[in-house]
Design a protein around this motif. Structure first.
Motif, PDB file in Angstrom:
ATOM      1  N   GLU A   1       0.935  -1.105   0.285  1.00  0.00           N
ATOM      2  CA  GLU A   1      -0.369  -0.037  -0.017  1.00  0.00           C
ATOM      3  C   GLU A   1       1.106   1.465  -0.192  1.00  0.00           C
TER       4      GLU A   1
ATOM      5  N   ASN B   1      -0.560   6.308 -13.507  1.00  0.00           N
ATOM      6  CA  ASN B   1      -1.653   6.629 -12.592  1.00  0.00           C
ATOM      7  C   ASN B   1      -1.587   4.656 -12.367  1.00  0.00           C
ATOM      8  N   THR B   2      -2.206   4.917 -11.112  1.00  0.00           N
ATOM      9  CA  THR B   2      -2.463   3.363 -11.076  1.00  0.00           C
ATOM     10  C   THR B   2      -3.773   3.548 -10.647  1.00  0.00           C
ATOM     11  N   GLU B   3      -5.161   2.042 -10.492  1.00  0.00           N
ATOM     12  CA  GLU B   3      -6.716   2.533  -9.911  1.00  0.00           C
ATOM     13  C   GLU B   3      -6.552   3.500  -9.025  1.00  0.00           C
ATOM     14  N   ARG B   4      -5.505   3.098  -7.643  1.00  0.00           N
ATOM     15  CA  ARG B   4      -6.029   4.070  -6.808  1.00  0.00           C
ATOM     16  C   ARG B   4      -5.380   5.062  -6.097  1.00  0.00           C
ATOM     17  N   ILE B   5      -3.838   5.655  -7.345  1.00  0.00           N
ATOM     18  CA  ILE B   5      -3.168   6.024  -7.542  1.00  0.00           C
ATOM     19  C   ILE B   5      -3.223   7.737  -8.178  1.00  0.00           C
ATOM     20  N   LYS B   6      -4.053   8.409  -8.191  1.00  0.00           N
ATOM     21  CA  LYS B   6      -4.053   9.261  -9.513  1.00  0.00           C
ATOM     22  C   LYS B   6      -2.616  10.650  -9.994  1.00  0.00           C
TER      23      LYS B   6
ATOM     24  N   GLU C   1       1.606   4.353   1.428  1.00  0.00           N
ATOM     25  CA  GLU C   1       1.841   4.815   3.052  1.00  0.00           C
ATOM     26  C   GLU C   1       2.176   5.878   2.580  1.00  0.00           C
TER      27      GLU C   1
ATOM     28  N   SER D   1       1.408  10.556 -10.818  1.00  0.00           N
ATOM     29  CA  SER D   1       2.596   9.988 -10.526  1.00  0.00           C
ATOM     30  C   SER D   1       4.012  11.111 -11.636  1.00  0.00           C
TER      31      SER D   1
END
Length: 212
Positions: free
Chosen positions: A33, A65-70, A35, A72
């Motif tokens: 995760e 970017n990932t599904e949870r992190i926008k 964190e 990058s």
């Protein structure tokens, strides 16, 4: 594993077309995760022309970017260059890793840079702080790797059909009995290759909660 001893003070020779990155060593423990929050603000641009942009990627900022992190590197470069910029990713650094990252501008630059990385015209160099001291001043680790299905995302040494060749040149920059700084030059790009090969030397990367 192949280890070739050389006189103290010897170092790997550098040349043109190299990327120097810092292998992560300050994370308190591994976590899947995100964190740990990366620094905010614009990225440091080291080089920019009509074909590519080279930036300093901070630790804990993903390349894309990932599904949870926008947030990058790619998103920040696109914000810097504008909506019309065709930013593409010819190589990546793990989110824990800081170092130089090259981003292509357009399809032709992407094709050229991808070919250079695939043919190893560009050589990557990493600097890693590790626990302990290796058995020599310079050497090469050759250990095939594959994914460990029972302990994902860990990798494992695999001399069977699933193992993929993995080769890393290494040299000691400085060392004490308790800790060392290594220069690592991967000839292949397997997942967790440097972490596994440092572990094979008996010197896990400091702060690597997954393998140390």
């Amino acid at each position: 594993m192949i280890v070739t001893a050389v006189p103290p003070g010897a170092a790997l020779r550098s040349g043109d077309g190299e990327l120097h990155s810092i292998a992560w060593s300050d994370a308190p423990a591994y976590t899947s995760e995100p964190e740990l929050v990366p620094p905010t603000g614009p990225l440091c641009v080291v080089h920019r022309d009509e074909h590519c942009v080279v930036v300093e990627k901070p630790a804990y900022l993903p390349t894309e970017n990932t599904e949870r992190i926008k947030d990058s590197v790619r998103a920040r470069v696109e914000a810097l260059l504008g909506a019309d910029a065709d930013v593409r990713i010819p190589h990546r650094l793990d989110w824990e890793t800081s170092g130089l990252l090259v981003l292509a501008l357009g399809s032709e630059a992407m094709r050229s840079l991808s070919m250079q990385f695939a043919s190893r015209t560009v050589r990557k160099s990493y600097v890693a702080d590790v626990v302990g001291a290796p058995p020599a001043r310079l050497g090469t680790v050759r250990l095939p790797l594959s994914s460990d299905p029972d302990r994902r995302p860990r990798q494992r040494v695999d001399f069977g059909a699933s193992g993929k060749p993995a080769v890393t040149e290494w040299a000691v920059e400085r060392s004490t009995p308790h800790a060392s700084r290594l220069v690592l030059r991967p000839e292949t790009g397997r997942r967790h290759q440097l972490r596994m090969h440092c572990l094979a030397l008996g010197c896990p990367i400091a702060g690597d909660g997954l393998y140390s």
